[in-house]
Every structure is written in C-alpha cells, then in structure tokens.
Design an enzyme around this catalytic site. Structure first.
Site, short mmCIF file in Angstrom:
data_model
loop_
_atom_site.label_atom_id
_atom_site.label_comp_id
_atom_site.label_asym_id
_atom_site.label_seq_id
_atom_site.Cartn_x
_atom_site.Cartn_y
_atom_site.Cartn_z
N ASP A 207 0.90 -1.32 0.23
CA ASP A 207 -0.07 0.20 -0.15
C ASP A 207 0.79 1.03 0.11
O ASP A 207 0.70 2.09 -0.99
CB ASP A 207 -0.82 -0.24 1.34
CG ASP A 207 -1.71 -1.32 1.45
OD1 ASP A 207 -2.08 -1.76 0.41
OD2 ASP A 207 -2.32 -1.78 2.20
N GLU B 97 -9.20 -2.64 3.66
CA GLU B 97 -8.93 -2.25 5.02
C GLU B 97 -10.07 -1.63 5.75
O GLU B 97 -10.31 -1.80 6.87
CB GLU B 97 -7.72 -1.32 5.09
CG GLU B 97 -6.27 -1.82 5.03
CD GLU B 97 -5.25 -0.99 5.40
OE1 GLU B 97 -3.86 -1.35 5.33
OE2 GLU B 97 -5.16 0.25 5.37
#
Length: 272
Positions: A53, A164
């Site tokens: 990420d 997430e």
C-alpha cells in the site's frame, strides 16, 4: 449478492474491475488538483513501510509531485521510513524507497518514543498488552508524520483502501488518520495490478501483507490476524460470491469496526 454486500460495496466505492492505467492517472490527478487548489501546501508526507500500500501510494505521489514541479508548482514529497528499532523487512522498505524515487533516505526510529510512553503508563499502573503496544507504534508513526507535515507545510497521506476499510484493519488515529486517502475504493488485488502497471519490483507486490506491530507475533500476516483471505475480501468487494464462512467473517468484521469509519460519536449522531 445480498443487500448488505451491495451496501458495503457502494459505501466503499469499489468498482468490480479497473483499468490500472486509468486508476493511476486518476489518483495522480487527484493529488495534483488538491495541491493546486490549496496554495498553502508545500509538501506531501507518507510513511513508507515496504508493503504494497505505501509503495503504491508513494510511487503515485512521487509521479504527481514530479509533474507539479515541471508545471511550475513547487512542492516536495517526504517519504519516510518509521521503524521500531530494527525493521524485520527493512530491505523491502529500502527497495520501495528506491522504486518510488526518493533521492534522500529519511528514517525516524520510533522506538525511544514508544518505549518511553509505554514505560510511563506502566509506572502509573497501566501495563499494556503486546497488542495495545502495537497500536501505540501505529499512533507514534502517525504523530511523526504530522510533525513532519507541520514542519514542512504539508499534508499527511493515508494508505487506507477498501479492503482495510471493510475489515477495520488499521489503528484508529494511527494509520487510520490522515488528511488525504487517495487509495479509497481500491481492493488489494486492484492495488497490486496498479503496481504491476507502474513497473514495481515483483517482490514488493507479491510479499505477504503484514502490519508487524506485535513483538510476540513478529511478521504476523494480515490474513492470519483477520481470519479471512484477501482473495475472499476482494471477491466480496467486487460483488462475487464467497464461501459462507468467509462471508460471515467479513460481515462480522465490518459490523464490529463501524466505529472506525464514523466520525466521533456525539449526543446527536449515535448509530442506535
């Protein structure tokens, strides 16, 4: 697809499929437009861990900054490593910085600050568990990023994305805190595809995702911590059918973590 799955997909802005080059361009343009609309911004700040990420957002941010500077809008990007002592996967973080194109390798060791805070709490009778200490690391990292942003006239970028956000797999007011979240709407699979498009070294997008916050469980994988695979999470977010056990786990994670996706509750916005 049932109503809850559709509701989650819509709330998290997930597309069933993407074109990596189009998504990359949209994120770069988002960062550029934000900087152009806010003259006070002199920098973007992001912690670089070596995971998928932060590598993805770091590269896109560097590309946006390069274009802004070429267009006459002076702005800097501060990608910074934030190890707790010796980082277990430090080589990946260094490789990520090189791929991103950060000329200066910046690193702030958060261990002294975290340890001092944990010790002060212990002296006051609050012996933190290893899990809670992990949250302290995440919050210290964000504190450092905001200090750098304040010092350089910048804003802090966050790596939160749909996978997430769905599971609440981040620390509230830690890695979940930021001024801008350019990866919103992407799942893990889509982020990996964009990294491939950008020419990332294979080992950076194929590595097993881990927050690595717990000393007792070093390099614990996200999937082990979550109890469900990213493949099933991504399938769910793309509107596909997933096994009943995975569906139930995802649903429960989403419901339990709702407080992380809401603003602080007050007398007028309680969800019940």
């Amino acid at each position: 697809m049932d109503q809850l799955q559709r509701q989650i997909i819509d709330a998290l802005h997930v597309k069933p499929e993407i074109k990596p080059e189009t998504e990359a361009r949209e994120i770069i343009d988002f960062l550029k437009d934000y900087a152009k609309q806010h003259d006070f911004i002199k920098s973007f700040v992001l912690g670089i861990s070596g995971g998928q990420d932060s590598t993805l957002l770091g590269k896109l941010t560097q590309l946006a900054v390069d274009e802004l500077n070429e267009e006459g809008r002076s702005i800097q990007f501060y990608g910074v490593r934030l190890p707790y002592g010796k980082q277990n996967d430090e080589e990946d973080a260094i490789d990520a910085m090189k791929f991103i194109g950060q000329d200066t390798q910046r690193a702030v060791n958060i261990k002294p600050a975290v340890d001092a805070g944990v010790e002060a709490l212990a002296q006051s009778g609050f012996e933190l568990s290893d899990f809670v200490e992990g949250n302290e690391k995440a919050r210290e990292r964000m504190k450092v990023q905001y200090a750098i942003a304040a010092h350089t006239g910048g804003v802090v970028l966050g790596t939160d994305h749909a996978a997430e956000a769905l599971t609440g797999f981040y620390t509230k007011y830690g890695d979940g805190a930021a001024d801008l979240a350019p990866l919103t709407g992407l799942n893990k699979r889509q982020g990996r595809d964009i990294l491939k498009h950008l020419g990332s070294p294979v080992h950076l997008y194929e590595k097993i995702p881990t927050a690595d916050l717990e000393d007792d469980k070093p390099m614990l994988s996200d999937e082990a911590a979550l109890g469900v695979t990213y493949e099933h999470i991504d399938d769910f977010l793309e509107g596909k059918t997933v096994p009943e056990e995975a569906y139930d786990r995802i649903k429960n994670l989403y419901i339990k973590s709702q407080h992380k996706r809401d603003l602080p509750y007050n007398r007028y916005n309680l969800p019940y």
